[in-house]
Design a protein around this motif. Sequence first.
Motif, PDB file in Angstrom:
ATOM      1  N   PRO A   1     -29.460  -1.149  72.014  1.00  0.00           N
ATOM      2  CA  PRO A   1     -29.915  -2.208  71.110  1.00  0.00           C
ATOM      3  C   PRO A   1     -31.172  -1.832  70.329  1.00  0.00           C
ATOM      4  CG  PRO A   1     -29.275  -3.148  73.211  1.00  0.00           C
ATOM      5  CD  PRO A   1     -29.226  -1.654  73.386  1.00  0.00           C
ATOM      6  N   GLU A   2     -32.117  -1.131  70.981  1.00  0.00           N
ATOM      7  CA  GLU A   2     -33.369  -0.765  70.300  1.00  0.00           C
ATOM      8  C   GLU A   2     -33.109   0.185  69.131  1.00  0.00           C
ATOM      9  OE1 GLU A   2     -34.229  -1.955  74.497  1.00  0.00           O
ATOM     10  OE2 GLU A   2     -32.796  -0.598  73.530  1.00  0.00           O
ATOM     11  N   ASP A   3     -32.169   1.094  69.317  1.00  0.00           N
ATOM     12  CA  ASP A   3     -31.843   2.046  68.255  1.00  0.00           C
ATOM     13  C   ASP A   3     -30.943   1.408  67.199  1.00  0.00           C
ATOM     14  OD1 ASP A   3     -33.231   4.287  69.423  1.00  0.00           O
ATOM     15  OD2 ASP A   3     -31.594   4.451  70.875  1.00  0.00           O
ATOM     16  N   HIS A   4     -30.020   0.576  67.631  1.00  0.00           N
ATOM     17  CA  HIS A   4     -29.076  -0.016  66.676  1.00  0.00           C
ATOM     18  C   HIS A   4     -29.779  -0.997  65.743  1.00  0.00           C
ATOM     19  CE1 HIS A   4     -24.775  -1.711  65.928  1.00  0.00           C
ATOM     20  NE2 HIS A   4     -25.108  -0.781  65.060  1.00  0.00           N
ATOM     21  N   LEU A   5     -30.677  -1.810  66.276  1.00  0.00           N
ATOM     22  CA  LEU A   5     -31.409  -2.745  65.421  1.00  0.00           C
ATOM     23  C   LEU A   5     -32.232  -1.985  64.392  1.00  0.00           C
ATOM     24  CD1 LEU A   5     -32.315  -5.570  64.610  1.00  0.00           C
ATOM     25  CD2 LEU A   5     -34.048  -5.465  66.423  1.00  0.00           C
ATOM     26  N   ARG A   6     -32.891  -0.923  64.813  1.00  0.00           N
ATOM     27  CA  ARG A   6     -33.685  -0.121  63.876  1.00  0.00           C
ATOM     28  C   ARG A   6     -32.767   0.510  62.816  1.00  0.00           C
ATOM     29  NH1 ARG A   6     -38.945   2.238  64.298  1.00  0.00           N
ATOM     30  NH2 ARG A   6     -39.206   4.193  63.131  1.00  0.00           N
ATOM     31  N   LEU A   7     -31.619   1.002  63.239  1.00  0.00           N
ATOM     32  CA  LEU A   7     -30.653   1.572  62.303  1.00  0.00           C
ATOM     33  C   LEU A   7     -30.210   0.537  61.274  1.00  0.00           C
ATOM     34  CD1 LEU A   7     -28.585   3.796  61.446  1.00  0.00           C
ATOM     35  CD2 LEU A   7     -27.052   2.858  63.172  1.00  0.00           C
ATOM     36  N   LEU A   8     -29.883  -0.665  61.719  1.00  0.00           N
ATOM     37  CA  LEU A   8     -29.441  -1.715  60.803  1.00  0.00           C
ATOM     38  C   LEU A   8     -30.530  -2.074  59.793  1.00  0.00           C
ATOM     39  CD1 LEU A   8     -27.654  -4.080  63.367  1.00  0.00           C
ATOM     40  CD2 LEU A   8     -26.539  -2.608  61.677  1.00  0.00           C
ATOM     41  N   CYS A   9     -31.762  -2.173  60.269  1.00  0.00           N
ATOM     42  CA  CYS A   9     -32.877  -2.517  59.382  1.00  0.00           C
ATOM     43  C   CYS A   9     -33.105  -1.446  58.326  1.00  0.00           C
ATOM     44  CB  CYS A   9     -34.157  -2.706  60.202  1.00  0.00           C
ATOM     45  SG  CYS A   9     -34.202  -4.165  61.251  1.00  0.00           S
ATOM     46  N   LEU A  10     -33.142  -0.194  58.740  1.00  0.00           N
ATOM     47  CA  LEU A  10     -33.438   0.893  57.813  1.00  0.00           C
ATOM     48  C   LEU A  10     -32.274   1.164  56.873  1.00  0.00           C
ATOM     49  CD1 LEU A  10     -35.389   3.305  60.197  1.00  0.00           C
ATOM     50  CD2 LEU A  10     -36.299   1.674  58.533  1.00  0.00           C
ATOM     51  N   HIS A  11     -31.052   1.003  57.349  1.00  0.00           N
ATOM     52  CA  HIS A  11     -29.896   1.160  56.472  1.00  0.00           C
ATOM     53  C   HIS A  11     -29.892   0.073  55.397  1.00  0.00           C
ATOM     54  CE1 HIS A  11     -25.669   0.192  55.350  1.00  0.00           C
ATOM     55  NE2 HIS A  11     -25.618   1.495  55.187  1.00  0.00           N
ATOM     56  N   PHE A  12     -30.204  -1.157  55.770  1.00  0.00           N
ATOM     57  CA  PHE A  12     -30.276  -2.269  54.823  1.00  0.00           C
ATOM     58  C   PHE A  12     -31.240  -1.952  53.681  1.00  0.00           C
ATOM     59  CE2 PHE A  12     -32.686  -6.219  53.769  1.00  0.00           C
ATOM     60  CZ  PHE A  12     -31.686  -6.911  53.111  1.00  0.00           C
ATOM     61  N   LEU A  13     -32.403  -1.406  54.016  1.00  0.00           N
ATOM     62  CA  LEU A  13     -33.406  -1.107  53.002  1.00  0.00           C
ATOM     63  C   LEU A  13     -33.060   0.160  52.223  1.00  0.00           C
ATOM     64  CD1 LEU A  13     -36.648  -1.947  55.020  1.00  0.00           C
ATOM     65  CD2 LEU A  13     -35.523  -3.339  53.273  1.00  0.00           C
TER      66      LEU A  13
END
Length: 236
Positions: free
Chosen positions: A166-178
């Motif tokens: 979850p810690e890596d996936h949330l960061r991935l989702l945030c950075l991909h969005f931007l």
Amino acid sequence: AIRGVSPFSMSADDLEHVVFLLLNSGGGALGWWQIRHSDLGKTEAADQLHQSYRLHTLQAAVKELEVAEIFSFLRSQGLEPLLGKGWAIGRHYPERGLRPYGDYDLYVRPEHHRDFAAALQKPEALGWNVDLHRGAAELDDRSFDDLYARSQLVPCGDVKIRTFAPEDHLRLLCLHFLREGALRPLWLCDIAVMLDSLPPDFDWDCFLSGNPRRSDWAACAIGLAHQLLGANVDGL
């Protein structure tokens, strides 16, 4: 699905104006989910959203079978990828069909990329729409070994799928969005749904570790999901 969202309020004319945008951005099923129990659910515009909901629900069932097939096939070739976005976040929505996706994002160690590419060229795999990532670009301030060590196996029918922690996936989702210029509003919904699905032992220090600038960006994406969608930020 997202705690804190204020009661829905929109006129039939407003819905008529945004229905095309919802359908075009992949948000048609979510639009139907939001209005299905309101008076707007009986409008002509709502019928279009309802059709989108039905279509995405059927597609989600097919794609879930494909996800299991992909992992079973790659394991038969001695290969084990990490799955991100798409099905990996869609499983956190109240219903799978609320989060449509077109391909399967597989993240692999750079040194194994050629082996995966060769396997996916075999006749058994030619029907799958796989986006094969050499490493994890948004997370390349972390070692792939660490990403893999923290990864989780989650059920998909009779098969276990390896996804990011979850810690890596949330960061991935945030950075991909931007990184993609916030092109699809659905990606912000992904962040909100992920925030609402975090386990009690979620490690915020791990989430914020790595390049400080990227951590600031990820925090800003969470702030945007909180302000626009009422996403849960308890504990942050």
